[in-house]
Scaffold this motif. Structure first.
Motif, PDB file in Angstrom:
ATOM      1  N   ARG A 127     -51.243  -3.549  -4.590  1.00 47.16           N
ATOM      2  CA  ARG A 127     -50.946  -3.760  -5.991  1.00 47.16           C
ATOM      3  C   ARG A 127     -49.506  -3.041  -6.247  1.00 47.16           C
ATOM      4  O   ARG A 127     -48.515  -3.157  -6.845  1.00 47.16           O
ATOM      5  CB  ARG A 127     -51.913  -3.157  -7.086  1.00 47.16           C
ATOM      6  N   ALA A 128     -49.430  -1.740  -5.645  1.00 47.86           N
ATOM      7  CA  ALA A 128     -48.321  -0.764  -6.049  1.00 47.86           C
ATOM      8  C   ALA A 128     -46.986  -1.500  -5.238  1.00 47.86           C
ATOM      9  O   ALA A 128     -47.242  -1.846  -4.316  1.00 47.86           O
ATOM     10  CB  ALA A 128     -48.721   0.501  -5.523  1.00 47.86           C
ATOM     11  N   LEU A 129     -45.877  -0.951  -5.745  1.00 46.61           N
ATOM     12  CA  LEU A 129     -44.509  -1.249  -4.883  1.00 46.61           C
ATOM     13  C   LEU A 129     -44.592  -0.232  -3.814  1.00 46.61           C
ATOM     14  O   LEU A 129     -45.269   0.839  -3.742  1.00 46.61           O
ATOM     15  CB  LEU A 129     -43.447  -0.827  -5.956  1.00 46.61           C
ATOM     16  N   THR A 130     -44.159  -0.677  -2.779  1.00 46.24           N
ATOM     17  CA  THR A 130     -43.937   0.074  -1.783  1.00 46.24           C
ATOM     18  C   THR A 130     -42.508   0.440  -1.283  1.00 46.24           C
ATOM     19  O   THR A 130     -41.407  -0.702  -1.211  1.00 46.24           O
ATOM     20  CB  THR A 130     -44.759  -0.646  -0.524  1.00 46.24           C
ATOM     21  N   ILE A 131     -42.279   1.603  -0.853  1.00 51.22           N
ATOM     22  CA  ILE A 131     -40.795   1.858  -0.419  1.00 51.22           C
ATOM     23  C   ILE A 131     -40.837   2.389   1.075  1.00 51.22           C
ATOM     24  O   ILE A 131     -41.471   3.623   1.022  1.00 51.22           O
ATOM     25  CB  ILE A 131     -40.015   2.949  -1.431  1.00 51.22           C
ATOM     26  N   LYS A 152     -41.704   2.698 -15.111  1.00 52.24           N
ATOM     27  CA  LYS A 152     -41.486   1.550 -16.121  1.00 52.24           C
ATOM     28  C   LYS A 152     -42.904   0.779 -16.483  1.00 52.24           C
ATOM     29  O   LYS A 152     -43.903   1.540 -15.726  1.00 52.24           O
ATOM     30  CB  LYS A 152     -40.690   0.621 -15.182  1.00 52.24           C
ATOM     31  N   ALA A 153     -43.207   0.153 -17.190  1.00 54.78           N
ATOM     32  CA  ALA A 153     -44.368  -0.548 -17.426  1.00 54.78           C
ATOM     33  C   ALA A 153     -45.020  -1.202 -16.133  1.00 54.78           C
ATOM     34  O   ALA A 153     -44.375  -2.131 -15.687  1.00 54.78           O
ATOM     35  CB  ALA A 153     -44.167  -1.648 -18.761  1.00 54.78           C
ATOM     36  N   SER A 154     -46.272  -1.006 -16.155  1.00 57.39           N
ATOM     37  CA  SER A 154     -47.061  -1.347 -14.975  1.00 57.39           C
ATOM     38  C   SER A 154     -47.073  -2.963 -14.696  1.00 57.39           C
ATOM     39  O   SER A 154     -46.746  -3.485 -13.956  1.00 57.39           O
ATOM     40  CB  SER A 154     -48.455  -1.094 -15.070  1.00 57.39           C
ATOM     41  N   HIS A 155     -47.328  -3.727 -16.010  1.00 59.34           N
ATOM     42  CA  HIS A 155     -47.357  -5.079 -16.143  1.00 59.34           C
ATOM     43  C   HIS A 155     -46.117  -5.823 -15.687  1.00 59.34           C
ATOM     44  O   HIS A 155     -45.935  -6.765 -14.705  1.00 59.34           O
ATOM     45  CB  HIS A 155     -47.739  -5.770 -17.191  1.00 59.34           C
ATOM     46  N   ALA A 156     -44.924  -5.143 -16.116  1.00 62.42           N
ATOM     47  CA  ALA A 156     -43.447  -5.950 -15.744  1.00 62.42           C
ATOM     48  C   ALA A 156     -43.264  -5.577 -14.309  1.00 62.42           C
ATOM     49  O   ALA A 156     -43.004  -6.473 -13.499  1.00 62.42           O
ATOM     50  CB  ALA A 156     -42.536  -4.996 -16.594  1.00 62.42           C
ATOM     51  N   PHE A 174     -45.828  -4.943 -11.633  1.00 63.54           N
ATOM     52  CA  PHE A 174     -46.344  -5.780 -10.794  1.00 63.54           C
ATOM     53  C   PHE A 174     -46.366  -7.040 -10.918  1.00 63.54           C
ATOM     54  O   PHE A 174     -46.299  -7.841  -9.840  1.00 63.54           O
ATOM     55  CB  PHE A 174     -47.712  -5.305 -11.033  1.00 63.54           C
ATOM     56  N   SER A 175     -45.950  -7.679 -11.888  1.00 64.06           N
ATOM     57  CA  SER A 175     -45.719  -9.189 -12.207  1.00 64.06           C
ATOM     58  C   SER A 175     -44.452  -9.522 -11.252  1.00 64.06           C
ATOM     59  O   SER A 175     -44.491 -10.515 -10.840  1.00 64.06           O
ATOM     60  CB  SER A 175     -45.483  -9.471 -13.568  1.00 64.06           C
ATOM     61  N   THR A 176     -43.351  -8.558 -11.542  1.00 63.24           N
ATOM     62  CA  THR A 176     -42.330  -9.058 -10.708  1.00 63.24           C
ATOM     63  C   THR A 176     -42.482  -8.939  -9.425  1.00 63.24           C
ATOM     64  O   THR A 176     -42.216  -9.779  -8.481  1.00 63.24           O
ATOM     65  CB  THR A 176     -41.112  -7.932 -11.074  1.00 63.24           C
ATOM     66  N   LYS A 177     -43.288  -8.058  -8.591  1.00 62.02           N
ATOM     67  CA  LYS A 177     -43.311  -8.062  -7.289  1.00 62.02           C
ATOM     68  C   LYS A 177     -44.394  -9.405  -7.073  1.00 62.02           C
ATOM     69  O   LYS A 177     -43.881 -10.024  -6.172  1.00 62.02           O
ATOM     70  CB  LYS A 177     -44.336  -6.865  -7.025  1.00 62.02           C
ATOM     71  N   ARG A 178     -45.234  -9.536  -7.594  1.00 61.27           N
ATOM     72  CA  ARG A 178     -46.102 -10.832  -7.360  1.00 61.27           C
ATOM     73  C   ARG A 178     -45.340 -12.194  -7.516  1.00 61.27           C
ATOM     74  O   ARG A 178     -45.624 -12.940  -6.875  1.00 61.27           O
ATOM     75  CB  ARG A 178     -47.370 -11.000  -8.388  1.00 61.27           C
ATOM     76  N   HIS A 179     -44.512 -12.223  -8.230  1.00 64.03           N
ATOM     77  CA  HIS A 179     -43.476 -13.522  -8.691  1.00 64.03           C
ATOM     78  C   HIS A 179     -42.639 -13.607  -7.368  1.00 64.03           C
ATOM     79  O   HIS A 179     -42.555 -14.603  -6.940  1.00 64.03           O
ATOM     80  CB  HIS A 179     -42.847 -13.286 -10.179  1.00 64.03           C
ATOM     81  N   VAL A 180     -41.879 -12.538  -6.939  1.00 62.87           N
ATOM     82  CA  VAL A 180     -40.907 -12.671  -5.781  1.00 62.87           C
ATOM     83  C   VAL A 180     -41.668 -13.011  -4.759  1.00 62.87           C
ATOM     84  O   VAL A 180     -41.506 -13.835  -3.862  1.00 62.87           O
ATOM     85  CB  VAL A 180     -40.356 -11.294  -5.679  1.00 62.87           C
TER      86      VAL A 180
END
Ligand code: COA
Length: 256
Positions: A98-102, A203-207, A209-215
């Motif tokens: 779920r989390a962004l990864t770097i 930043k806001a979680s929903h924005a 995680f949604s961006t990650k999922r969308h890409v």
């Protein structure tokens, strides 16, 4: 909690996590244990509800020297098919967190290390970063979902060149072909990565995680990973092929 990696929530910022490959004396090789532990850690991070960004890195002077060469020498508890599929499971688990990864990359990033980095959302490297994908020289196809991930990140022609030639490439080239987001000075890597992670985590979680999922949904339509289930079969075939075995022996002898 783990033998070959560490996984932790940042003590000062509970939105940040760190997944660190932790066999620096061996340049953080991806043994069967390490692959299983990375996949388990990815699930563990999903259970930490505060986590928004996870930094993936290697302890010491390398990100990862790739598949554990001890595995190729036959020191293995699992069946060949099971062992051959662990890398795909690991990369899928990291990519689906779920989390962004770097990925924070210093020093060597080889073979399966490149696959692990390519499963992360963002990649930042120190000027010291050096890459190679030596699987073909080892007499095996690049597996673990590495081909579709590389095609996704750097396109088919560069994927073919780098995977087929097995040649080394540096951070400047990796950035120029789109594999890296940024290159920073060696001494700045940890600070730059944590600054970026913290700014994203604010930043806001929903924005986020949604961006990650969308890409990911868009790239899955363009270049899906669904065929990677059979990557392990390509490895099993290579292990039974005489010409591949001869190539592997030559390669492993050159490393001893
Ligand atoms: N698996 C297991 N051990 C590894 C390893 C791997 N993939 N890569 C390096 N190591 C170990 C070395 O055996 C050495 O151990 P030792 O100190 O007990 O002898 C230690 O890590 C340091 O490696 P070394 O080769 O001395 O470092 P280097 O800076 O001279 O070279 C590399 C770095 C990455 C170029 C070189 O280690 C290498 O080519 N490793 C193999 C990479 C590979 O083929 N991976 C498989 C991809 S599919």
């Amino acid at each position: 909690m783990f033998e070959t990696i560490t996984a932790e929530v940042d003590a000062a910022n509970s939105a940040l996590g760190r997944l660190t490959l932790n066999r620096p004396d061996k340049l953080n090789p991806l043994s069967a244990t390490a692959l299983q532990e990375i996949a388990d850690a990815a699930k563990w991070f999903d259970d930490q509800k505060t986590i928004k960004v996870v930094v993936v890195s290697g302890a010491g002077r390398a990100f990862s020297a790739g598949a554990d060469l001890g595995t190729f020498a036959g020191k293995q508890k699992l069946s060949i098919r099971e062992a051959s599929d662990l890398g795909r499971t690991m990369a899928d688990a990291v990519e689906n967190m779920r989390a962004l990864t770097i990925a924070a990359i210093r020093g060597w990033c080889v073979g399966g290390g490149v696959v692990l980095a390519s499963a992360c959302d963002l990649r930042i490297a120190a000027t010291s970063a050096r890459f190679s994908i030596p699987e073909v020289d080892l007499g095996i196809p690049l597996a673990w979902g590495g081909i579709p991930r590389l095609v996704r990140e750097i396109g088919p022609a560069m994927t073919k060149e780098l995977v087929l030639t097995c040649r080394r490439f540096d951070a400047t080239e990796a950035k120029s072909i789109g594999f890296l987001n940024r290159i920073v000075d060696e001494s700045e890597l940890d600070r730059e990565v944590i600054d970026l992670a913290a700014s994203l985590a604010a930043k806001a979680s929903h924005a986020l995680f949604s961006t990650k999922r969308h890409v990911d949904a868009v790239t899955a339509q363009m270049i899906g990973l669904r065929h990677s289930w059979s990557d392990a079969d390509g490895l099993v075939t290579a292990f039974g092929d005489e010409e591949c075995a001869a190539a592997r022996k030559t390669y492993l002898d050159s490393k001893n």
